[in-house]
Design an enzyme around this catalytic site. Structure first.
Site, PDB file in Angstrom:
ATOM      1  N   PRO A 173      12.965  43.187 -41.828  1.00 31.13           N
ATOM      2  CA  PRO A 173      12.071  42.799 -42.928  1.00 31.13           C
ATOM      3  C   PRO A 173      12.096  41.282 -43.131  1.00 31.13           C
ATOM      4  O   PRO A 173      13.150  40.655 -43.075  1.00 31.13           O
ATOM      5  CB  PRO A 173      12.665  43.505 -44.142  1.00 31.13           C
ATOM      6  CG  PRO A 173      13.553  44.558 -43.595  1.00 31.13           C
ATOM      7  CD  PRO A 173      14.036  44.062 -42.280  1.00 31.13           C
ATOM      8  N   TYR A 174      10.936  40.740 -43.353  1.00 30.82           N
ATOM      9  CA  TYR A 174      10.751  39.314 -43.545  1.00 30.82           C
ATOM     10  C   TYR A 174      10.124  39.123 -44.920  1.00 30.82           C
ATOM     11  O   TYR A 174       9.076  39.707 -45.207  1.00 30.82           O
ATOM     12  CB  TYR A 174       9.842  38.790 -42.441  1.00 30.82           C
ATOM     13  CG  TYR A 174       9.305  37.396 -42.624  1.00 30.82           C
ATOM     14  CD1 TYR A 174       9.967  36.312 -42.080  1.00 30.82           C
ATOM     15  CD2 TYR A 174       8.133  37.164 -43.322  1.00 30.82           C
ATOM     16  CE1 TYR A 174       9.462  35.030 -42.222  1.00 30.82           C
ATOM     17  CE2 TYR A 174       7.630  35.892 -43.478  1.00 30.82           C
ATOM     18  CZ  TYR A 174       8.294  34.822 -42.918  1.00 30.82           C
ATOM     19  OH  TYR A 174       7.796  33.564 -43.067  1.00 30.82           O
TER      20      TYR A 174
END
Length: 61
Positions: free
Chosen positions: A2-3
């Protein structure tokens, strides 16, 4: 991985950034059922003279 990207107008203290990083990481990891160390977080601080709201620079408000 996840960014997460967070942009703020102005400067944050190191302590504020740490609290944001901890809180956001906790929520993301819990919701998507991934380990906390897989969450990548970027905090971008923009100068208030580079951000406008309602046609006026935030610095002038």
């Amino acid at each position: 991985m996840p960014y997460v990207s967070i942009r703020v107008a102005g400067k944050l203290s190191k302590e504020q950034k740490q609290k944001i990083a901890q809180g956001v990481t906790e929520v993301i990891a819990e919701v998507i059922k991934k380990p906390k160390d897989s969450v990548l977080l970027f905090i971008d601080e923009d100068s208030r003279d580079n951000v406008a709201k309602g046609g006026a620079l935030l610095e002038d408000m």
